[in-house]
Scaffold this motif. Structure first.
Motif, PDB file in Angstrom:
ATOM      1  N   ARG A 237       0.813  -1.225   0.000  1.00 17.38           N
ATOM      2  CA  ARG A 237       0.000   0.000   0.000  1.00 17.38           C
ATOM      3  C   ARG A 237       0.843   1.271   0.000  1.00 17.38           C
ATOM      4  O   ARG A 237       0.311   2.368   0.104  1.00 17.38           O
ATOM      5  N   ILE A 238       2.148   1.160  -0.125  1.00 15.27           N
ATOM      6  CA  ILE A 238       3.022   2.342  -0.094  1.00 15.27           C
ATOM      7  C   ILE A 238       2.988   3.043  -1.452  1.00 15.27           C
ATOM      8  O   ILE A 238       3.265   2.435  -2.487  1.00 15.27           O
ATOM      9  N   ALA A 239       2.649   4.316  -1.443  1.00 19.32           N
ATOM     10  CA  ALA A 239       2.640   5.109  -2.681  1.00 19.32           C
ATOM     11  C   ALA A 239       4.070   5.450  -3.075  1.00 19.32           C
ATOM     12  O   ALA A 239       4.908   5.747  -2.226  1.00 19.32           O
ATOM     13  N   GLU A 240       4.338   5.416  -4.387  1.00 22.90           N
ATOM     14  CA  GLU A 240       5.694   5.652  -4.880  1.00 22.90           C
ATOM     15  C   GLU A 240       5.698   6.779  -5.922  1.00 22.90           C
ATOM     16  O   GLU A 240       4.719   6.980  -6.645  1.00 22.90           O
ATOM     17  N   PRO A 241       6.824   7.477  -6.024  1.00 22.25           N
ATOM     18  CA  PRO A 241       6.965   8.527  -7.040  1.00 22.25           C
ATOM     19  C   PRO A 241       7.446   7.954  -8.364  1.00 22.25           C
ATOM     20  O   PRO A 241       7.750   6.751  -8.466  1.00 22.25           O
ATOM     21  N   PHE A 242       7.519   8.809  -9.377  1.00 26.16           N
ATOM     22  CA  PHE A 242       8.198   8.428 -10.608  1.00 26.16           C
ATOM     23  C   PHE A 242       9.670   8.152 -10.306  1.00 26.16           C
ATOM     24  O   PHE A 242      10.254   8.761  -9.391  1.00 26.16           O
ATOM     25  N   ALA A 243      10.294   7.280 -11.078  1.00 26.60           N
ATOM     26  CA  ALA A 243      11.726   7.033 -10.913  1.00 26.60           C
ATOM     27  C   ALA A 243      12.541   8.270 -11.287  1.00 26.60           C
ATOM     28  O   ALA A 243      13.583   8.547 -10.690  1.00 26.60           O
ATOM     29  N   LYS A 244      12.048   9.026 -12.284  1.00 26.45           N
ATOM     30  CA  LYS A 244      12.705  10.258 -12.699  1.00 26.45           C
ATOM     31  C   LYS A 244      11.685  11.392 -12.739  1.00 26.45           C
ATOM     32  O   LYS A 244      10.529  11.170 -13.118  1.00 26.45           O
ATOM     33  N   ASP A 245      12.117  12.578 -12.362  1.00 27.41           N
ATOM     34  CA  ASP A 245      11.226  13.733 -12.390  1.00 27.41           C
ATOM     35  C   ASP A 245      10.770  13.997 -13.824  1.00 27.41           C
ATOM     36  O   ASP A 245      11.589  14.046 -14.750  1.00 27.41           O
ATOM     37  N   PRO A 246       9.456  14.161 -14.039  1.00 29.79           N
ATOM     38  CA  PRO A 246       8.959  14.331 -15.404  1.00 29.79           C
ATOM     39  C   PRO A 246       9.391  15.625 -16.069  1.00 29.79           C
ATOM     40  O   PRO A 246       9.365  15.728 -17.294  1.00 29.79           O
ATOM     41  N   ASP A 247       9.792  16.613 -15.311  1.00 30.93           N
ATOM     42  CA  ASP A 247      10.222  17.885 -15.887  1.00 30.93           C
ATOM     43  C   ASP A 247      11.726  17.946 -16.106  1.00 30.93           C
ATOM     44  O   ASP A 247      12.188  18.283 -17.194  1.00 30.93           O
ATOM     45  N   SER A 248      12.500  17.601 -15.080  1.00 34.20           N
ATOM     46  CA  SER A 248      13.956  17.731 -15.171  1.00 34.20           C
ATOM     47  C   SER A 248      14.655  16.469 -15.640  1.00 34.20           C
ATOM     48  O   SER A 248      15.794  16.528 -16.123  1.00 34.20           O
ATOM     49  N   GLY A 249      14.002  15.327 -15.480  1.00 35.79           N
ATOM     50  CA  GLY A 249      14.647  14.058 -15.814  1.00 35.79           C
ATOM     51  C   GLY A 249      15.598  13.559 -14.741  1.00 35.79           C
ATOM     52  O   GLY A 249      16.205  12.492 -14.884  1.00 35.79           O
ATOM     53  N   ALA A 250      15.721  14.298 -13.643  1.00 36.83           N
ATOM     54  CA  ALA A 250      16.620  13.899 -12.562  1.00 36.83           C
ATOM     55  C   ALA A 250      16.025  12.723 -11.785  1.00 36.83           C
ATOM     56  O   ALA A 250      14.804  12.617 -11.637  1.00 36.83           O
ATOM     57  N   PRO A 251      16.871  11.819 -11.275  1.00 38.91           N
ATOM     58  CA  PRO A 251      16.366  10.710 -10.463  1.00 38.91           C
ATOM     59  C   PRO A 251      15.648  11.233  -9.218  1.00 38.91           C
ATOM     60  O   PRO A 251      16.054  12.235  -8.625  1.00 38.91           O
ATOM     61  N   VAL A 252      14.581  10.549  -8.835  1.00 38.05           N
ATOM     62  CA  VAL A 252      13.821  10.924  -7.645  1.00 38.05           C
ATOM     63  C   VAL A 252      14.193   9.963  -6.521  1.00 38.05           C
ATOM     64  O   VAL A 252      14.128   8.748  -6.689  1.00 38.05           O
ATOM     65  N   SER A 253      14.587  10.523  -5.396  1.00 35.53           N
ATOM     66  CA  SER A 253      14.981   9.713  -4.244  1.00 35.53           C
ATOM     67  C   SER A 253      14.085  10.041  -3.057  1.00 35.53           C
ATOM     68  O   SER A 253      13.876  11.207  -2.726  1.00 35.53           O
ATOM     69  N   VAL A 254      13.542   9.001  -2.430  1.00 36.21           N
ATOM     70  CA  VAL A 254      12.721   9.168  -1.229  1.00 36.21           C
ATOM     71  C   VAL A 254      13.199   8.181  -0.168  1.00 36.21           C
ATOM     72  O   VAL A 254      13.923   7.243  -0.459  1.00 36.21           O
ATOM     73  N   PHE A 255      12.784   8.424   1.072  1.00 36.93           N
ATOM     74  CA  PHE A 255      13.200   7.565   2.177  1.00 36.93           C
ATOM     75  C   PHE A 255      12.733   6.131   1.987  1.00 36.93           C
ATOM     76  O   PHE A 255      11.642   5.871   1.470  1.00 36.93           O
ATOM     77  N   ASP A 256      13.567   5.209   2.445  1.00 37.67           N
ATOM     78  CA  ASP A 256      13.156   3.819   2.555  1.00 37.67           C
ATOM     79  C   ASP A 256      12.342   3.687   3.835  1.00 37.67           C
ATOM     80  O   ASP A 256      12.859   3.905   4.931  1.00 37.67           O
ATOM     81  N   VAL A 257      11.070   3.375   3.696  1.00 36.44           N
ATOM     82  CA  VAL A 257      10.207   3.265   4.880  1.00 36.44           C
ATOM     83  C   VAL A 257       9.793   1.824   5.155  1.00 36.44           C
ATOM     84  O   VAL A 257       8.925   1.574   5.988  1.00 36.44           O
ATOM     85  N   ARG A 258      10.445   0.886   4.492  1.00 39.94           N
ATOM     86  CA  ARG A 258      10.063  -0.513   4.625  1.00 39.94           C
ATOM     87  C   ARG A 258      10.742  -1.223   5.791  1.00 39.94           C
ATOM     88  O   ARG A 258      10.428  -2.368   6.092  1.00 39.94           O
ATOM     89  N   SER A 259      11.668  -0.561   6.433  1.00 41.05           N
ATOM     90  CA  SER A 259      12.326  -1.130   7.603  1.00 41.05           C
ATOM     91  C   SER A 259      12.604  -0.009   8.598  1.00 41.05           C
ATOM     92  O   SER A 259      12.724   1.159   8.208  1.00 41.05           O
ATOM     93  N   PRO A 260      12.718  -0.344   9.882  1.00 39.67           N
ATOM     94  CA  PRO A 260      12.961   0.697  10.896  1.00 39.67           C
ATOM     95  C   PRO A 260      14.305   1.386  10.693  1.00 39.67           C
ATOM     96  O   PRO A 260      15.262   0.782  10.205  1.00 39.67           O
ATOM     97  N   SER A 261      14.369   2.657  11.064  1.00 37.55           N
ATOM     98  CA  SER A 261      15.607   3.420  11.038  1.00 37.55           C
ATOM     99  C   SER A 261      16.004   3.754  12.466  1.00 37.55           C
ATOM    100  O   SER A 261      15.140   3.973  13.324  1.00 37.55           O
ATOM    101  N   ALA A 262      17.296   3.810  12.729  1.00 40.36           N
ATOM    102  CA  ALA A 262      17.764   4.160  14.071  1.00 40.36           C
ATOM    103  C   ALA A 262      17.325   5.561  14.454  1.00 40.36           C
ATOM    104  O   ALA A 262      17.059   5.846  15.623  1.00 40.36           O
TER     105      ALA A 262
END
Length: 394
Positions: A237-262
């Motif tokens: 059920r986790i919503a995801e972004p495009f792999a690349k920004d549709p305007d700039s073409g730059a890679p899109v990076s978001v937090f990994d929320v599938r495992s706990p973080s310290a």
């Protein structure tokens, strides 16, 4: 917990169905044009949900449609939640807004400020202590590494403050070793201040931030799907972004929320759903209580949603003209001046990946747009707000 916010026909709460169709059409056009992967929108007025709809795809790499219970990385929409947790501690007499932060976090006992002297950067002692009030209203003197390219911003980047292995205690120790952008209390600059509040909550309560938020806020409000990571049973059920920004073409990076973080970041770490966050907004709109559960007193809510900047200068363009900042929220100061729809007293914030919300006490209204599109977040926040206000007809 049973639903606190019941659905109602839009026209029964002064919202035009025909005008809401414009919101649907605008979002669907953005999705069709591959500018936006998908979205969930919710509008509530007078204690009833008048619009709750999902659009587009959950993940642009797959065919699954966006469900209304999709889970989003809400980034800085974490800040209002942590600010409420802090103000609950104030109401319990465990903190004072005027207290120096160093009373609880001694690493901030002797803050230094970066100053320029004849073209050279040096440090000088801060003129006064950083207070809890400063942290809540972003006047502590901190910054974010992405808010500029000065020598100080470069030092923030080199310090690795976002390193996933760091705990909140590690983070505040590293941050305290860096100089401040400006003297405490002398101006507004968006910053790591709420991350420091997250650590402050841990020290005062003796619990991890996630544990405290769960027991003090999420469980009482029935926010069962808001947390610092998503359990494996809900990864689909986790919503995801495009792999690349549709305007700039730059890679899109978001937090990994599938495992706990310290590090459970007080300023950016939570995931949530539209239904969960609506409970938080309704609690605020209702003066601190929801479904028979009171988290804050009405006077505290009023304090949090009033301007605390006055004539202090503002760094950057995150606060629009005609707005101030309260304790965890931006606040609209007047009906006019700002280039966008709204009412004096409206308060709001948003997240780096595109999620946003606003609460309007005069209109008895709150609304949120849940998306994962970092590059066009400002566009969609303004578009959504304009179309929501345009749909109000009484």
């Amino acid at each position: 917990m049973t639903a606190v916010l019941a659905a109602a026909p839009p026209e029964s709460v002064g919202i035009s169905p025909e005008r809401l169709a414009r919101l649907d059409a605008a979002l669907e056009a953005e999705i069709e044009g591959r500018k936006l992967p998908g979205a969930v929108a919710m509008i509530a007025r007078r204690g009833r949900v008048a619009h709750f709809k999902a659009y587009g795809r959950l993940d642009p790499r797959q065919d699954a449609p966006m469900p209304k219970d999709a889970i989003f990385r809400i980034y800085s929409m974490t800040k209002p939640v942590v600010s409420v947790a802090v103000m609950m501690l104030v109401e319990e007499g465990r903190l004072l807004l005027s207290q120096p932060v160093s009373m609880h976090l001694p690493e901030f006992a002797s803050p230094q400020v970066l100053v320029e002297n004849d073209g050279r950067f040096e440090t000088a002692p801060a003129g006064r202590a950083i207070t809890v009030h400063d942290l809540l209203r972003h006047t502590a003197g901190f910054t974010y590494q992405f808010m500029g390219a000065s020598p100080l911003h470069q030092r923030y980047a080199a310090a690795g403050l976002f390193a996933r292995g760091k705990t909140n205690a590690d983070f505040t120790q590293a941050l305290a070793a860096l100089p401040l952008l400006r003297q405490p209390g002398t101006g507004w600059a968006y910053s790591h201040a709420t991350d420091v509040l997250g650590r402050l909550v841990e020290v005062v309560t003796g619990r991890s931030l996630g544990e405290h938020l769960r027991e003090a806020i999420f469980e009482p409000l029935g926010m069962a799907e808001t947390a610092f990571h998503v359990d494996a049973s809900h990864h689909h059920r986790i919503a995801e972004p495009f792999a690349k920004d549709p305007d700039s073409g730059a890679p899109v990076s978001v937090f990994d929320v599938r495992s706990p973080s310290a590090q459970e970041m007080g300023g950016a770490g939570l995931t949530s759903t539209a239904a969960d966050y609506a409970r938080f907004m309704e609690m605020m709109l209702s003066g601190g209580a929801l479904g028979g559960v009171r988290l804050l007193g009405p006077k505290t809510v009023r304090l949090m949603t009033s301007d605390h900047l006055g004539a202090l200068p503002v760094t950057g363009d995150l606060l629009p003209v005609g707005h101030g900042f309260g304790l965890g929220f931006a606040v609209r100061l007047q009906d006019g001046v700002a280039a966008g729809a709204g009412t004096a007293g409206q308060y709001f914030w948003g997240g780096l990946a595109g999620t946003s919300f606003f609460i309007d006490p005069k209109e008895q209204l709150h609304a949120q747009l849940m998306i994962q599109q970092p590059g066009r977040r400002d566009h969609y926040r303004q578009l959504f707000r304009e179309l929501v206000y345009a749909a109000l007809v009484d």
